[in-house]
Design a protein around this motif. Structure first.
Motif, PDB file in Angstrom:
ATOM      1  N   GLU A 280      59.382  -1.828  54.312  1.00 30.91           N
ATOM      2  CA  GLU A 280      60.395  -2.629  53.724  1.00 30.91           C
ATOM      3  C   GLU A 280      59.539  -3.726  52.966  1.00 30.91           C
ATOM      4  O   GLU A 280      58.918  -4.487  53.514  1.00 30.91           O
ATOM      5  CB  GLU A 280      61.444  -3.036  54.551  1.00 30.91           C
ATOM      6  CG  GLU A 280      62.403  -4.131  54.023  1.00 30.91           C
ATOM      7  CD  GLU A 280      63.332  -4.836  55.013  1.00 30.91           C
ATOM      8  OE1 GLU A 280      64.232  -5.824  54.466  1.00 30.91           O
ATOM      9  OE2 GLU A 280      63.204  -4.630  56.104  1.00 30.91           O
ATOM     10  N   VAL A 281      59.892  -3.939  51.744  1.00 29.55           N
ATOM     11  CA  VAL A 281      59.143  -4.932  50.730  1.00 29.55           C
ATOM     12  C   VAL A 281      60.067  -5.841  50.473  1.00 29.55           C
ATOM     13  O   VAL A 281      61.466  -5.755  49.974  1.00 29.55           O
ATOM     14  CB  VAL A 281      58.661  -4.154  49.653  1.00 29.55           C
ATOM     15  CG1 VAL A 281      57.847  -5.079  48.769  1.00 29.55           C
ATOM     16  CG2 VAL A 281      57.726  -2.830  49.870  1.00 29.55           C
ATOM     17  N   VAL A 282      59.883  -7.138  50.588  1.00 29.25           N
ATOM     18  CA  VAL A 282      60.417  -8.032  50.294  1.00 29.25           C
ATOM     19  C   VAL A 282      59.647  -9.035  49.061  1.00 29.25           C
ATOM     20  O   VAL A 282      58.525  -9.363  49.701  1.00 29.25           O
ATOM     21  CB  VAL A 282      60.811  -9.233  51.529  1.00 29.25           C
ATOM     22  CG1 VAL A 282      61.614 -10.318  50.959  1.00 29.25           C
ATOM     23  CG2 VAL A 282      61.568  -8.319  52.453  1.00 29.25           C
ATOM     24  N   TYR A 283      60.302  -9.094  48.022  1.00 31.61           N
ATOM     25  CA  TYR A 283      59.482  -9.987  46.935  1.00 31.61           C
ATOM     26  C   TYR A 283      59.913 -11.240  46.789  1.00 31.61           C
ATOM     27  O   TYR A 283      61.155 -11.843  47.505  1.00 31.61           O
ATOM     28  CB  TYR A 283      59.867  -9.320  45.706  1.00 31.61           C
ATOM     29  CG  TYR A 283      59.256  -8.121  45.486  1.00 31.61           C
ATOM     30  CD1 TYR A 283      57.930  -8.050  44.958  1.00 31.61           C
ATOM     31  CD2 TYR A 283      59.949  -6.823  45.634  1.00 31.61           C
ATOM     32  CE1 TYR A 283      57.107  -6.852  44.834  1.00 31.61           C
ATOM     33  CE2 TYR A 283      59.281  -5.526  45.628  1.00 31.61           C
ATOM     34  CZ  TYR A 283      58.092  -5.596  45.038  1.00 31.61           C
ATOM     35  OH  TYR A 283      57.369  -4.250  45.016  1.00 31.61           O
ATOM     36  N   SER A 284      59.141 -12.306  46.315  1.00 36.58           N
ATOM     37  CA  SER A 284      59.498 -13.661  46.358  1.00 36.58           C
ATOM     38  C   SER A 284      59.167 -14.122  44.682  1.00 36.58           C
ATOM     39  O   SER A 284      58.636 -13.456  44.114  1.00 36.58           O
ATOM     40  CB  SER A 284      58.369 -14.352  47.099  1.00 36.58           C
ATOM     41  OG  SER A 284      58.527 -15.962  46.756  1.00 36.58           O
TER      42      SER A 284
ATOM     43  N   ILE B 249      46.416  -9.067  41.373  1.00 37.97           N
ATOM     44  CA  ILE B 249      45.802  -7.761  41.987  1.00 37.97           C
ATOM     45  C   ILE B 249      46.281  -6.750  41.090  1.00 37.97           C
ATOM     46  O   ILE B 249      47.352  -6.921  40.592  1.00 37.97           O
ATOM     47  CB  ILE B 249      46.116  -7.610  43.450  1.00 37.97           C
ATOM     48  CG1 ILE B 249      47.506  -7.580  43.663  1.00 37.97           C
ATOM     49  CG2 ILE B 249      45.546  -8.793  44.216  1.00 37.97           C
ATOM     50  CD1 ILE B 249      47.950  -7.152  45.077  1.00 37.97           C
ATOM     51  N   SER B 250      45.842  -5.687  41.008  1.00 43.66           N
ATOM     52  CA  SER B 250      46.199  -4.484  40.374  1.00 43.66           C
ATOM     53  C   SER B 250      47.230  -3.925  41.059  1.00 43.66           C
ATOM     54  O   SER B 250      47.561  -4.038  42.382  1.00 43.66           O
ATOM     55  CB  SER B 250      44.930  -3.472  40.447  1.00 43.66           C
ATOM     56  OG  SER B 250      44.695  -3.035  41.694  1.00 43.66           O
ATOM     57  N   ARG B 251      48.122  -2.920  40.437  1.00 41.40           N
ATOM     58  CA  ARG B 251      49.314  -2.229  41.235  1.00 41.40           C
ATOM     59  C   ARG B 251      48.644  -1.214  42.292  1.00 41.40           C
ATOM     60  O   ARG B 251      49.153  -1.087  43.257  1.00 41.40           O
ATOM     61  CB  ARG B 251      49.895  -1.452  40.136  1.00 41.40           C
ATOM     62  CG  ARG B 251      51.383  -0.955  40.673  1.00 41.40           C
ATOM     63  CD  ARG B 251      52.211  -0.349  39.452  1.00 41.40           C
ATOM     64  NE  ARG B 251      51.492   0.902  38.706  1.00 41.40           N
ATOM     65  CZ  ARG B 251      51.245   0.802  37.639  1.00 41.40           C
ATOM     66  NH1 ARG B 251      51.090  -0.373  36.822  1.00 41.40           N
ATOM     67  NH2 ARG B 251      50.831   1.970  36.994  1.00 41.40           N
ATOM     68  N   CYS B 252      47.579  -0.640  41.701  1.00 35.53           N
ATOM     69  CA  CYS B 252      46.938   0.214  42.773  1.00 35.53           C
ATOM     70  C   CYS B 252      46.804  -0.590  44.110  1.00 35.53           C
ATOM     71  O   CYS B 252      46.725   0.043  45.081  1.00 35.53           O
ATOM     72  CB  CYS B 252      45.532   0.641  42.308  1.00 35.53           C
ATOM     73  SG  CYS B 252      44.449   1.486  43.664  1.00 35.53           S
ATOM     74  N   ARG B 253      46.122  -1.829  44.377  1.00 34.90           N
ATOM     75  CA  ARG B 253      45.511  -2.686  45.417  1.00 34.90           C
ATOM     76  C   ARG B 253      47.169  -2.949  46.049  1.00 34.90           C
ATOM     77  O   ARG B 253      47.271  -3.160  47.255  1.00 34.90           O
ATOM     78  CB  ARG B 253      44.845  -3.876  45.016  1.00 34.90           C
ATOM     79  CG  ARG B 253      44.444  -4.360  46.446  1.00 34.90           C
ATOM     80  CD  ARG B 253      43.393  -5.437  46.035  1.00 34.90           C
ATOM     81  NE  ARG B 253      42.326  -5.274  45.203  1.00 34.90           N
ATOM     82  CZ  ARG B 253      41.241  -4.441  45.674  1.00 34.90           C
ATOM     83  NH1 ARG B 253      41.177  -4.098  47.019  1.00 34.90           N
ATOM     84  NH2 ARG B 253      40.041  -4.218  45.110  1.00 34.90           N
TER      85      ARG B 253
ATOM     86  N   GLU C 103      58.914  -9.219  41.689  1.00 30.51           N
ATOM     87  CA  GLU C 103      58.945  -7.687  41.687  1.00 30.51           C
ATOM     88  C   GLU C 103      58.607  -7.280  40.115  1.00 30.51           C
ATOM     89  O   GLU C 103      58.042  -6.390  39.920  1.00 30.51           O
ATOM     90  CB  GLU C 103      60.096  -7.251  42.074  1.00 30.51           C
ATOM     91  CG  GLU C 103      60.298  -5.457  42.050  1.00 30.51           C
ATOM     92  CD  GLU C 103      61.482  -4.904  42.793  1.00 30.51           C
ATOM     93  OE1 GLU C 103      61.474  -3.757  42.870  1.00 30.51           O
ATOM     94  OE2 GLU C 103      62.245  -5.594  43.130  1.00 30.51           O
ATOM     95  N   GLU C 104      59.343  -8.022  39.127  1.00 25.65           N
ATOM     96  CA  GLU C 104      58.768  -7.830  37.930  1.00 25.65           C
ATOM     97  C   GLU C 104      57.557  -8.110  37.253  1.00 25.65           C
ATOM     98  O   GLU C 104      57.334  -7.791  36.028  1.00 25.65           O
ATOM     99  CB  GLU C 104      60.308  -8.117  37.113  1.00 25.65           C
ATOM    100  CG  GLU C 104      60.182  -9.480  36.914  1.00 25.65           C
ATOM    101  CD  GLU C 104      61.118 -10.207  38.121  1.00 25.65           C
ATOM    102  OE1 GLU C 104      61.275 -11.686  37.971  1.00 25.65           O
ATOM    103  OE2 GLU C 104      61.195  -9.370  39.010  1.00 25.65           O
ATOM    104  N   MET C 105      56.683  -8.647  38.129  1.00 24.59           N
ATOM    105  CA  MET C 105      55.452  -9.372  37.573  1.00 24.59           C
ATOM    106  C   MET C 105      54.530  -8.022  37.097  1.00 24.59           C
ATOM    107  O   MET C 105      54.519  -6.927  37.874  1.00 24.59           O
ATOM    108  CB  MET C 105      54.651 -10.093  38.590  1.00 24.59           C
ATOM    109  CG  MET C 105      53.589 -10.845  38.199  1.00 24.59           C
ATOM    110  SD  MET C 105      52.673 -11.826  39.284  1.00 24.59           S
ATOM    111  CE  MET C 105      51.904 -10.712  40.497  1.00 24.59           C
ATOM    112  N   GLU C 106      54.010  -8.250  35.993  1.00 24.21           N
ATOM    113  CA  GLU C 106      53.212  -6.896  35.424  1.00 24.21           C
ATOM    114  C   GLU C 106      51.940  -6.999  36.036  1.00 24.21           C
ATOM    115  O   GLU C 106      51.109  -8.039  35.995  1.00 24.21           O
ATOM    116  CB  GLU C 106      53.157  -7.338  33.807  1.00 24.21           C
ATOM    117  CG  GLU C 106      52.233  -6.257  33.116  1.00 24.21           C
ATOM    118  CD  GLU C 106      52.354  -6.537  31.513  1.00 24.21           C
ATOM    119  OE1 GLU C 106      51.704  -5.604  30.947  1.00 24.21           O
ATOM    120  OE2 GLU C 106      52.869  -7.261  31.105  1.00 24.21           O
ATOM    121  N   LEU C 107      51.605  -5.787  36.576  1.00 22.82           N
ATOM    122  CA  LEU C 107      50.311  -5.679  36.865  1.00 22.82           C
ATOM    123  C   LEU C 107      49.457  -4.469  36.580  1.00 22.82           C
ATOM    124  O   LEU C 107      49.886  -3.695  35.958  1.00 22.82           O
ATOM    125  CB  LEU C 107      50.412  -5.412  38.751  1.00 22.82           C
ATOM    126  CG  LEU C 107      51.161  -6.392  39.596  1.00 22.82           C
ATOM    127  CD1 LEU C 107      51.530  -5.604  41.052  1.00 22.82           C
ATOM    128  CD2 LEU C 107      50.407  -7.664  39.679  1.00 22.82           C
TER     129      LEU C 107
END
Length: 742
Positions: free
Chosen positions: A242-246, A375-379, A399-403
């Motif tokens: 479960e992912v929780v964003y800030s 960091i990258s989206r991969c990481r 969550e919308e931060m561009e990686l």
């Protein structure tokens, strides 16, 4: 081969029957005498643990691709396997490759699997040896810097990518191997990219060789496209936590992560935690803060144990003991450490700040810049997988931060002088083409060639010279390798070996606790040498070695008293031993230690100048503001420098040689030693001196050069380097130049 593969499938069926009986029946039901099957790798009967681990292996997501992988390996030279962390690809694929080599009776070689971290290579080798039911160091082994645990019987070898790269210098076609597995290709380290580029050339010359590349999506798609549509096996992804964003910003993420650790612990939800921070400095700071906060917590919450994951601390992913079951481990880490969690089954919480610190090299100023960036989206996806389906991942970014999709290639951001020296060595060995996934920046490539030319590592045709070949034998940056070779001429090998080892190892200075900074600096002043930081490093190393001989005083206690890192000094000791062995193998002349004599002091500076003449600076105003001649940049001395610390008995020198310059908030130069300008004029290559940009400092040097030239024309003899057979000085003549503790 086909008949053997069919035999393997029959053997798998037999293993299922035996393991099924072992799992479903009681211990009394299973007896080796009933189903005596021999291990195909060592000829001994399988143990009961083998069948137990076999059941665990078959539950891994990678296991479903086994038959497809075997067929692809038999019919293709290069395969890409992609899957997220904890899918089992790093443990199972090398074992299947070992079975493939066994099917050919090892006629084409054995298996090697590269890793980017030394601890990862050791942990995987131990686990795979257990799963294969063989002894570590025999059928399965590992080779990491400064440690080799292999034998002539080793058929599966884990090693770091830099170790495998250096092995190619003596065995460019890797003829000892039938399968080469490149793991963690998505990390894009310089060594891994060089291996991937050169292996394309190697497989064209060795049709029997197989190369397997292990990566994670989406980086694997780029690899497949680069290699022209090679077989690509995708491992089914495990459900993420479960992912929780800030919505917090970068400035708040560090303390937000620490507060979240304490909140999760107070909630008493079971499981260990992993916290990903931007840098090792933040990891060290967080470990100290959490240790203090844990001491204040109520005992009913259980013990909170912060653990810093860094290169000098190994074995942190060991199974929990009975005494630790009531405690909660908090692993504090930064980039390139995600794969170290593959064996931690108790990890239920991941806290990701979403930023990392990287060093980006600028060839124009010959310096690295500290860059804090997302960091990258991969990481990010890798970290989300670590907590498993029952855990939680707290992402301290929107969550919308561009990686960026992939991890940046190290070869685009690093000083590639060492890489170019290695490629030149490969040209000598016949590998003239490196198929780069990401081609290095032309400016950085030209700067690397220029630097190698200044160091006399290239001949007039741009090929590797004899000096360059010898320099490439040392696991050091080219400048330090050249200084080490020059020490043979100037009769100071022992001292320069120590300097090279201390600079190659992690820094021996530790950040003192709050309130102990003054005490730490007082201890460092006792170790400072009046001739500069390079001599201080020799002083520290020699005193550390002498502490090992004291019966009632351990080296660890001495390091603790002087705010030094014992693990770093032990690493330096091992590096020095390795460098000494290389010099003996190359039959280079060695000299007896003479640290403290005037002749030795002068010769050490001559040797250092032979490699680091490009890194000279001058104090232009007497305040410690140094002007670097080759780049025309200004910098201050690092606070840990003997001169940067403003030691009362040491004033900043006008001219100095420095080891490293970093563009950061403090914009400082590290490890500096005063150099007389006359000595610089004697040692600097003439064509480098005339290529220096115009400046007041260059005019001063030119005036010295003209004056010495005029004196020589008038019949005065030009000063000569100290002869290697100079008579030894008496004990009395050494006392004034002796290091402070000796």
């Amino acid at each position: 081969v086909a008949r053997h593969w069919s035999g393997l499938w029959d053997r798998d069926t037999m293993e299922e029957e035996i393991s099924s009986e072992f799992v479903e029946g009681s211990d009394d039901v299973f007896r080796f005498g009933d189903h005596l099957e021999l291990n195909q790798f060592d000829g001994l009967p399988y143990s009961s643990r083998y069948y137990k681990l076999l059941q665990e292996r078959k539950k891994l997501p990678i296991w479903k691709t086994r038959i497809d992988f075997m067929n692809a390996l038999e019919n293709n030279q290069l395969i890409v396997v992609s899957g997220t962390t904890k899918t089992g690809k790093s443990t199972q694929v090398p074992q299947w490759c070992a079975e493939f080599c066994l099917s050919a009776e090892y006629h084409h070689g054995v298996v090697v699997c590269s890793q980017i971290q030394r601890q990862q290579a050791v942990d995987l080798a131990l686990r795979v040896a257990d799963e294969m039911d063989v002894n570590i160091g025999h059928e399965v082994g590992y080779s990491i810097p400064l440690e080799n645990c292999c034998s002539n019987d080793t058929i599966l070898r884990y090693c770091t990518d830099d170790v495998l790269m250096r092995e190619m210098m003596s065995n460019p076609l890797l003829e000892h191997y039938g399968v080469v597995v490149i793991d963690q290709a998505h990390e894009r380290t310089v060594s891994t990219d060089l291996l991937l580029g050169l292996l394309r050339e190697v497989i064209s010359q060795r049709p029997e060789l197989r190369v397997v590349v292990l990566s994670v999506p989406p980086a694997s798609d780029r690899l497949v496209a680069h290699y022209g549509g090679v077989p690509h096996l995708r491992v089914e992804a495990m459900p993420s936590a479960e992912v929780v964003y800030s919505s917090g910003g970068r400035a708040e993420s560090f303390y937000a992560a620490l507060r979240l650790v304490l909140e999760v612990h107070r909630a008493q939800e079971p499981g260990d935690m992993a916290v990903f921070l931007a840098s090792e400095q933040e990891v060290s700071c967080a470990c100290s803060i959490l240790a203090k906060e844990a001491a204040r917590l109520s005992g009913t919450l259980g013990e909170l144990v912060p653990l810093a994951m860094c290169p000098l601390h190994a074995g942190i992913c060991l199974p929990i003991t009975e005494d630790q079951k009531k405690s909660r481990r908090v692993f504090l880490s930064c980039s390139q450490s995600e794969d170290l969690f593959w064996s931690v089954d108790t990890l239920n919480f991941v806290i990701d700040t979403g930023v990392e610190k990287r060093f980006v090299y600028n060839p124009r100023v010959r310096a690295s810049s500290e860059v804090i960036r997302p960091i990258s989206r991969c990481r990010a996806e890798i970290r989300k997988q670590l907590a498993g389906t029952a855990g939680k991942c707290f992402c301290l970014y929107p969550e919308e931060m561009e990686l960026s999709p992939e991890i940046p290639a190290g070869i685009l951001e690093a000083n590639i002088t060492s890489a170019v020296l290695f490629l030149k060595r490969m040209e000598v060995a016949g590998l003239r083409h490196c198929d780069f996934i990401s081609r290095p920046d032309p400016e950085g490539f030209m700067q690397a060639l220029e630097e190698l030319d200044y160091l006399a590592a290239l001949d007039d045709d741009g090929n590797l010279s004899e000096i360059g070949i010898i320099m490439s034998e040392f696991p050091l940056d080219p400048q330090m390798a050249k200084a080490l070779l020059a020490s043979c001429q100037f009769d100071c090998v022992s001292e320069v070996l120590t300097i090279a080892a201390m600079l190659a190892a992690p820094s021996c200075f530790v950040e003192p606790p709050v309130g102990m900074v003054t005490e730490a600096m007082r201890c460092y002043m006792k170790l400072y040498h009046p001739e500069g930081d390079h001599f201080t490093l020799i002083n520290i190393y020699n005193t550390f070695k002498s502490s090992q001989e004291k019966p009632h005083f351990t080296p660890e206690e001495w390091c603790q008293d002087y705010f030094l890192c014992c693990a770093a000094l032990q690493t330096a000791e091992a590096i020095r031993a390795e460098l000494t062995d290389i010099m003996k193998q190359l039959e280079l002349p060695m000299s007896e230690p003479a640290f403290g004599t005037k002749a030795n002091t002068l010769n050490i500076k001559r040797a250092l100048l032979a490699g680091f003449f490009m890194q000279i600076a001058r104090d232009v105003d007497g305040s410690g503001s140094y002007f670097m001649l080759s780049t025309k940049h200004m910098a201050k001395l690092h606070p840990l420098s003997a001169y940067g610390a403003k030691t009362p008995q040491l004033s900043p020198p006008e001219w100095l040689l420095f080891h490293e310059y970093t563009l950061c908030d403090s914009n400082c130069i590290r490890t500096a030693t005063p150099i007389p300008p006359q000595l610089f004029i004697q040692m600097v290559p003439q064509y480098f001196f005339y290529n220096l940009p115009s400046s007041e400092s260059k005019e001063i040097l030119q005036h010295i050069l003209d004056r010495e030239g005029s004196a020589n024309r008038n019949g005065r003899r030009k000063p000569q380097p100290v002869a290697t057979d100079a008579p030894k000085e008496t004990e009395g003549s050494r006392s004034s130049d002796r290091c402070l503790l000796q």
